[in-house]
Design an enzyme around this catalytic site. Structure first.
Site, PDB file in Angstrom:
ATOM      1  N   GLU A  50      42.064 -43.135   5.805  1.00 17.26           N
ATOM      2  CA  GLU A  50      43.285 -42.806   5.060  1.00 17.26           C
ATOM      3  C   GLU A  50      43.454 -41.308   4.808  1.00 17.26           C
ATOM      4  O   GLU A  50      44.568 -40.823   4.668  1.00 17.26           O
ATOM      5  CB  GLU A  50      43.327 -43.561   3.730  1.00 17.26           C
ATOM      6  N   PHE A 112      40.190 -56.698  -7.728  1.00 16.73           N
ATOM      7  CA  PHE A 112      39.649 -56.251  -6.452  1.00 16.73           C
ATOM      8  C   PHE A 112      40.534 -55.144  -5.870  1.00 16.73           C
ATOM      9  O   PHE A 112      41.747 -55.285  -5.815  1.00 16.73           O
ATOM     10  CB  PHE A 112      39.568 -57.434  -5.482  1.00 16.73           C
ATOM     11  N   GLN A 113      39.912 -54.079  -5.455  1.00 14.26           N
ATOM     12  CA  GLN A 113      40.596 -52.904  -4.894  1.00 14.26           C
ATOM     13  C   GLN A 113      41.651 -52.334  -5.834  1.00 14.26           C
ATOM     14  O   GLN A 113      42.705 -51.875  -5.410  1.00 14.26           O
ATOM     15  CB  GLN A 113      41.197 -53.219  -3.515  1.00 14.26           C
ATOM     16  N   LYS A 162      51.628 -55.258  -5.409  1.00 14.08           N
ATOM     17  CA  LYS A 162      51.897 -56.214  -4.331  1.00 14.08           C
ATOM     18  C   LYS A 162      53.050 -57.161  -4.640  1.00 14.08           C
ATOM     19  O   LYS A 162      53.855 -57.477  -3.770  1.00 14.08           O
ATOM     20  CB  LYS A 162      50.620 -57.018  -4.026  1.00 14.08           C
ATOM     21  N   MET A 483      30.638 -20.145   7.623  1.00 15.78           N
ATOM     22  CA  MET A 483      31.070 -19.350   6.478  1.00 15.78           C
ATOM     23  C   MET A 483      30.037 -19.426   5.358  1.00 15.78           C
ATOM     24  O   MET A 483      29.777 -18.439   4.672  1.00 15.78           O
ATOM     25  CB  MET A 483      32.450 -19.823   5.999  1.00 15.78           C
TER      26      MET A 483
END
Lengths: 576, 165
Positions: A50, A112-113, A162, A483
Site C-alpha cells: 500500500e 479485525f483490521q 464497509k 549518505m
C-alpha cells in the site's frame, strides 16, 4: 440514478475524470472493488504494497498536476499507506486516499483490521473525513478532491466504513460539478499593493537573487517565472523541489542552493541585498544556520500559504497568493515601468553583481575526476542526461544518488524531477516512477536510486511487469547507505555504524526473476554504451546496477550550524 | 504573552482533536480550552488561551486558520477592540459549623453563589476573571478545599463587533 455507496465511489471517480486508481484490495473495500469492475474509464493499478499505492498516485500527481488517487483497505492497508501520505503532505502534493474502515457499528471495538485512520492520518494530511452515512458520500468525495487540489495542495484521506458501501442500500446520486465550503476559501490573488512594493524594491536592488521552490511547479508558474527573471536579468537559484521550473541550462541559473547546493548559489544567497523567495518555504536544508542566513537581505516572499511566511525567517514584504497569479501581475506592472527595468538592467551595480557571481562560478564546484576506472556516480548521471537528451522524467529515492541526480541531471522543464524532498522517503522512487510512466506512456522515465533505497519497495518490480512499465532503473550501487556513511565519515570519525549492507542481492538475477532485463556495469568505460543499450529497449524495464565508487561524497556541503558562505567544496585531491 | 483566541469551527466530530493535535504536534502551549455549540448548531465556539512570543502567536493563528474545520478566528489580544473574559468555577469546600459563616461571607464578597449544601460541605459557584477565581481559592486554606472544577476562559469582544459568519 440510484446507486449503492460502492457504486457511488466508482461512478464518482469516473465523473471526476480519474484515470488511474492505485490500490490493493482487502476486506473493508471489497464492495468498492466489486463496483470498480464496472467503472471502465478508471484503470485500477494493483500495487504490491500500500505504501507504493500512495507513492505511485503521488508520482502521477507530481508529473501531471492532477490529483492522484489511491484506494487501500482498513487497518494495515491504511497504516502501510501512511508513509506515502506523509510524503505527499510534506511536499504539498494533491492526493486523495480512500481507506476502507470496519462497519460503523463496530468502530471503536478493536474489530479485525480496525485502526483509527482519521486519528492516525490527522497530522500528515491537509484534511480527512470519516463518512458515517452513505448520503454524505458523494459530497464528501467532492470536498476531498476540492481540498486536495486547491490552495496549497495536499493529501486528503477519506475513511469509508464497509456498511457505507453496502451494495443493497441504494440512494439517488448526481455528480456535483463544484462545491463550496464556508470554512475553506484559499486566497489566490496577491495583494496589488504588496506586489507593487516588492517590485519597487526589486528594481532598486544591487545584488538581487531569486530563490524559487516547489510552489512554482505546483502553481504551474514556470513560464511566468522565466519571463520575469529574464526581463529583470537577475540571477536565480532553486531548491531541490523547484528544479526544472527555471531551465538549469540557462545562463542566469546558479544551480541548486542549500546543503548540497552550488558554490555560486549559496554565496549569492549570503551576499544578496534583495532576496525574492517564490513558492519556497525556507526549509532547514536550504537555509543552513538561521542566524547566518542572508544577513544583508531584504526579503520578499510569495507563497499561497500564509503560515509559510515568516515561519522561520522574518520576511519584509510578504505576498500571499498563487505564485503564477502574483508573477503574472508583476509582469503586467513591469510593462508600466519599462524605463526602470532597462535602467536596472544596465545598472553598473547589477553588472558588478554578475561579475562577482562569475568569479564564484569559476570554482566549478561540481567538477569531479572523470578519469577513474571505478564508476563515479556523477558521471552516470551526466551520461544519463546526455542519452536521454535531458528530457526524461527522473524519479529518485533518497540519499546521495538523489543529490547527484539533482546536481548533475540539469532539469530544463518542470514536473520532470520527481523526488521526496520534505519527508525524504527512501523507497519512493520506483513506485513514483510507475505513476509517472502511466501518466506518460510514451515518455522516458528513469528512477535514480541506490541499493539501499530500491530494496525498500523492490516488490513493485512485479507491478511494473504486470502493467508493462518500461522504467529504467539507475541503481547507483556503492554497497553502503551512502549518505549515512558520508555523515559517519565527517561527523563520527569514520565509524560506519550499520551503514554497510551485507548480502546485497544480485540485482541482475532479481530483475530477471521478475521478468525484466538486468544489467551490471562496473567500469567507467562501459557506462555510456550500457545506458544506450538500456534506453534503446523502449518496451522493457531495465534494471541497471552500476557498481560505483564506494566512498564517494556529495559536495559541496554545508554542515550543520554553518551558514551559506561556510560551505565546503570537494578536496582538491578528489578533483584531479 | 498570554493570548485569548476565539475560534468558530465546524461542529463536527474530530474538529476538537484537530485543534488539540495541532498544538501538541507543533509544541504550542495550551493553558485552557473550552468549546460548546453556538446558537447555530452546526458551529462550535472555542476559546483557547495560549502563550508565546509574538512570532509564535502569529504562527498559531495562521496554523489554526489553515485547519479546514476552522471557519473564523479572532485573537482577542491583538484586535483593536477591548474584550471581556470570564471563567466559571465550582468549588467544593469543607463546611464544619465553625466555618460556614466565613464561607458565606467570602462567597458574598466574591459574588459567588452557594449552590449545594450538605452537613459537611458547601459548593460555591463563582464567575469572573481567572485572577478572581485564583484569589477566591487563595482565601481558603488548602486542606479545606475538597474539589475545584473550572470551565476554562471564555472571551468576547466589547461593543457590537462580533465573531460570526
Amino acid at each position: 440514478m440510484e446507486l449503492s455507496g460502492a457504486e457511488i465511489i466508482a461512478q464518482f471517480l469516473e465523473d471526476e475524470g480519474v484515470e488511474y486508481l492505485f490500490g490493493y484490495p482487502g476486506g473493508a473495500v471489497l464492495h468498492i472493488y466489486d463496483a470498480l469492475l464496472r467503472a471502465d474509464s478508471v484503470k485500477h493499478i494493483l500495487v504490491r504494497h500500500e505504501q507504493a499505492a500512495a507513492h505511485a498516485a503521488d508520482g502521477y500527481a507530481r508529473s501531471t498536476g492532477k490529483t492522484g488517487v489511491a484506494l487501500v483497505t482498513s487497518g494495515p492497508g491504511m497504516t502501510n499507506a501512511v508513509t506515502g501520505i506523509a510524503t505527499a503532505y510534506l511536499d504539498s502534493i494533491p492526493l486523495v486516499v480512500l481507506t476502507g474502515q470496519v462497519p460503523t457499528g463496530v468502530i471503536g471495538s478493536d474489530a479485525f483490521q480496525e485502526v483509527d485512520s482519521v486519528g492516525i492520518s490527522r497530522p500528515c494530511v491537509k484534511h480527512n473525513f470519516l463518512v458515517n452515512d452513505v448520503k454524505d458520500l458523494a459530497e464528501t468525495l467532492k470536498k476531498a478532491f476540492y481540498v486536495a487540489s486547491t490552495g496549497r495542495p495536499g493529501p486528503v484521506v477519506v475513511d469509508i466504513p464497509k456498511d457505507v458501501t453496502d451494495p443493497n442500500i441504494k440512494i439517488p446520486y448526481t455528480h456535483l460539478s463544484s462545491i463550496e465550503m464556508r470554512s475553506y476559501n484559499p486566497v489566490t490573488k496577491g495583494h496589488p499593493f504588496q506586489i507593487k512594493k516588492a517590485l519597487e524594491l526589486m528594481l532598486r536592488a544591487k545584488k538581487p537573487v531569486f530563490y524559487t521552490g516547489g510552489g512554482v511547479v505546483l502553481s504551474n508558474a514556470s513560464s511566468s517565472l522565466r519571463s520575469l527573471v529574464r526581463q529583470l536579468g537577475f540571477p536565480i537559484t532553486s531548491t531541490l523541489m523547484g528544479l526544472g521550473a527555471y531551465p538549469s541550462s540557462d545562463e542566469q541559473f546558479l544551480g541548486m542552493l542549500g546543503m548540497h547546493g552550488t558554490y555560486e548559489a549559496n554565496m549569492a544567497m549570503h551576499d544578496t541585498d534583495v532576496l525574492i523567495a517564490v513558492g519556497a518555504r525556507f526549509d532547514d536544508r536550504v537555509t543552513g544556520h538561521l542566524e547566518k542566513f542572508c544577513p544583508t537581505a531584504k526579503i520578499i516572499h510569495i507563497d499561497i500559504d500564509p503560515s509559510s511566511i515568516s515561519k522561520t525567517v522574518k520576511v519584509h514584504i510578504p505576498i500571499v497568493g498563487d505564485v503564477d497569479d502574483v508573477l503574472t501581475t508583476m509582469l503586467e506592472m513591469l510593462k508600466d515601468s519599462e524605463d526602470k527595468v532597462e535602467q536596472s538592467k544596465c545598472d553598473q551595480e547589477l553588472k558588478d553583481w554578475w561579475k562577482q557571481i562569475k568569479q564564484w562560478r569559476k570554482k566549478n564546484c561540481l567538477r569531479y575526476n572523470k578519469k577513474t576506472k571505478t564508476i563515479k556516480p556523477q558521471y552516470v548521471i551526466e551520461k544519463l542526461h546526455e542519452i536521454t537528451e535531458g528530457d526524461a522524467y527522473i524519479t529518485s529515492d533518497v540519499g546521495q544518488h538523489q543529490m547527484f541526480a539533482a546536481q548533475y541531471y540539469g532539469f530544463d522543464k518542470p514536473r520532470r524531477w520527481i523526488n521526496s524532498g520534505g519527508l525524504g522517503t527512501m523507497g519512493f522512487g520506483l513506485p513514483a516512477a510507475m505513476g509517472v510512466q502511466l501518466a506518460h506512456l510514451d515518455k522516458t522515465v528513469a528512477c535514480v536510486t541506490g541499493e539501499g533505497s530500491i530494496q525498500m519497495n523492490i516488490q513493485e518490480l512485479a507491478t511494473c511487469m504486470q502493467y508493462q512499465l518500461p522504467i529504467k532503473i539507475i541503481n547507483l550501487n556503492n554497497r553502503y547507505l551512502g549518505m549515512v556513511r558520508q555523515w559517519q565519515e565527517f561527523f563520527y570519525e569514520g565509524r560506519y555504524a550499520m551503514s554497510y549492507m551485507d548480502s546485497i542481492p544480485d540485482f541482475v538475477k532479481l530483475a530477471e526473476s521478475y521478468g525484466h532485463v538486468g544489467m551490471k556495469i562496473d567500469q567507467t568505460s562501459d557506462v555510456e554504451d550500457a545506458l544506450k543499450e538500456a534506453f534503446a529497449m523502449k518496451d522493457k524495464l531495465v534494471f541497471m546496477d552500476f557498481i560505483t565508487n564506494r566512498e564517494e561524497n556529495v559536495y559541496p556541503m554545508i554542515s550543520a550550524g554553518k551558514g551559506h558562505h561556510e560551505m565546503e567544496l570537494a578536496p582538491d585531491s578528489e578533483l584531479v | 504573552m498570554r493570548h485569548i483566541i476565539s475560534i468558530l469551527l465546524e461542529n463536527e466530530s474530530g474538529a476538537l482533536s484537530r485543534v488539540a493535535g495541532l498544538f501538541s504536534a507543533r509544541a504550542y502551549n495550551i493553558e485552557s480550552l473550552t468549546v460548546a455549540p453556538t446558537e447555530d448548531p452546526s458551529l462550535s465556539r472555542m476559546t483557547l488561551v495560549t502563550s508565546g512570543s509574538a512570532e509564535i502567536i502569529e504562527q498559531i493563528t495562521k496554523q489554526l486558520n489553515k485547519l479546514v474545520d476552522v471557519v473564523k478566528l479572532n485573537d482577542l489580544n491583538v484586535s483593536q477592540l477591548q474584550h471581556i473574559e470570564r471563567e466559571m468555577m465550582l468549588i467544593k469546600v469543607k463546611a464544619p459549623v465553625s466555618a460556614r459563616d466565613e464561607i458565606m461571607r467570602l462567597s458574598g464578597i466574591f459574588r459567588g453563589n452557594i449552590i449545594d449544601v450538605t452537613d459537611d460541605a458547601y459548593t460555591v459557584e463563582l464567575t469572573g476573571t481567572s485572577d478572581k477565581l485564583n484569589a477566591f481559592i487563595a482565601s481558603f486554606d488548602c486542606d479545606s478545599i475538597l474539589e475545584t472544577v473550572r470551565s476554562g476562559v471564555m472571551g468576547i469582544s466589547r461593543g457590537s463587533s462580533a465573531l460570526h459568519l
